[in-house]
Scaffold this motif. Structure first.
Motif, PDB file in Angstrom:
ATOM      1  N   ILE A  61       0.841  -1.196   0.000  1.00 52.70           N
ATOM      2  CA  ILE A  61       0.000   0.000   0.000  1.00 52.70           C
ATOM      3  C   ILE A  61       0.875   1.246   0.000  1.00 52.70           C
ATOM      4  O   ILE A  61       0.668   2.175  -0.794  1.00 52.70           O
ATOM      5  N   ASP A  62       1.873   1.281   0.876  1.00 55.18           N
ATOM      6  CA  ASP A  62       2.760   2.442   0.954  1.00 55.18           C
ATOM      7  C   ASP A  62       3.480   2.682  -0.377  1.00 55.18           C
ATOM      8  O   ASP A  62       3.634   3.829  -0.813  1.00 55.18           O
ATOM      9  N   ARG A  63       3.886   1.622  -1.021  1.00 51.50           N
ATOM     10  CA  ARG A  63       4.603   1.728  -2.301  1.00 51.50           C
ATOM     11  C   ARG A  63       3.720   2.347  -3.389  1.00 51.50           C
ATOM     12  O   ARG A  63       4.143   3.241  -4.115  1.00 51.50           O
ATOM     13  N   VAL A  64       2.483   1.886  -3.490  1.00 57.75           N
ATOM     14  CA  VAL A  64       1.577   2.413  -4.517  1.00 57.75           C
ATOM     15  C   VAL A  64       1.158   3.840  -4.174  1.00 57.75           C
ATOM     16  O   VAL A  64       1.099   4.706  -5.052  1.00 57.75           O
ATOM     17  N   LEU A  65       0.893   4.105  -2.898  1.00 55.24           N
ATOM     18  CA  LEU A  65       0.551   5.470  -2.498  1.00 55.24           C
ATOM     19  C   LEU A  65       1.676   6.438  -2.862  1.00 55.24           C
ATOM     20  O   LEU A  65       1.426   7.520  -3.405  1.00 55.24           O
ATOM     21  N   ALA A  66       2.911   6.068  -2.564  1.00 58.53           N
ATOM     22  CA  ALA A  66       4.055   6.937  -2.881  1.00 58.53           C
ATOM     23  C   ALA A  66       4.150   7.181  -4.383  1.00 58.53           C
ATOM     24  O   ALA A  66       4.387   8.310  -4.824  1.00 58.53           O
ATOM     25  N   ALA A  67       3.935   6.131  -5.173  1.00 56.52           N
ATOM     26  CA  ALA A  67       3.987   6.286  -6.635  1.00 56.52           C
ATOM     27  C   ALA A  67       2.888   7.222  -7.129  1.00 56.52           C
ATOM     28  O   ALA A  67       3.043   7.868  -8.173  1.00 56.52           O
TER      29      ALA A  67
END
Length: 129
Positions: A61-67
């Protein structure tokens, strides 16, 4: 699509083989696809460990949010899919670990199965940018 709609991309993308976008940015909102305990290479993490799966879900989730230009503290809605509602007490603890007040709106449902055998939890989110 409008100019205000844009797919969120990540590399590598473990969802690509399933023809699923990691998420979409529409105006100032992000809509993430369900995130499960799958690492960047597409391997299941914690097949027999619910807490380990939850940890990987939030890494994803954190990875996609950051992207998409956002972060976990901007999540306004979560939908949690469980293969066993017996995990509910662990979900309550996870909410306290991965979020802070004010907590996001939440829906939780039990499902018969998730897309890949061995997955116990999947979470999709809506966040602001």
């Amino acid at each position: 699509m409008t100019k205000e709609s844009k797919v969120i991309t990540i590399d590598p993308d473990p969802l690509a083989p399933y023809a699923i976008a990691p998420g979409w940015r529409v105006g100032d909102l992000l809509f993430l696809s369900g995130q499960a305990a799958i690492d960047k290479a597409g391997n299941i993490i914690g097949a027999d460990d619910f807490d380990q799966q939850m940890e990987q879900v939030f890494v994803n989730i954190d990875r996609v949010l950051a992207a998409g230009g956002s972060s976990r503290d901007k999540i306004v809605k979560v939908t949690i899919y469980l293969t066993d509602m017996g995990y509910f007490p662990q979900i309550v603890e996870a909410r306290k670990r991965y979020f802070s007040a004010p907590y996001p709106a939440d829906t939780i449902v039990e499902v018969k199965a998730l897309a890949i055998p061995g997955l116990k939890v999947e979470i999709d989110v809506i966040a602001t940018v």
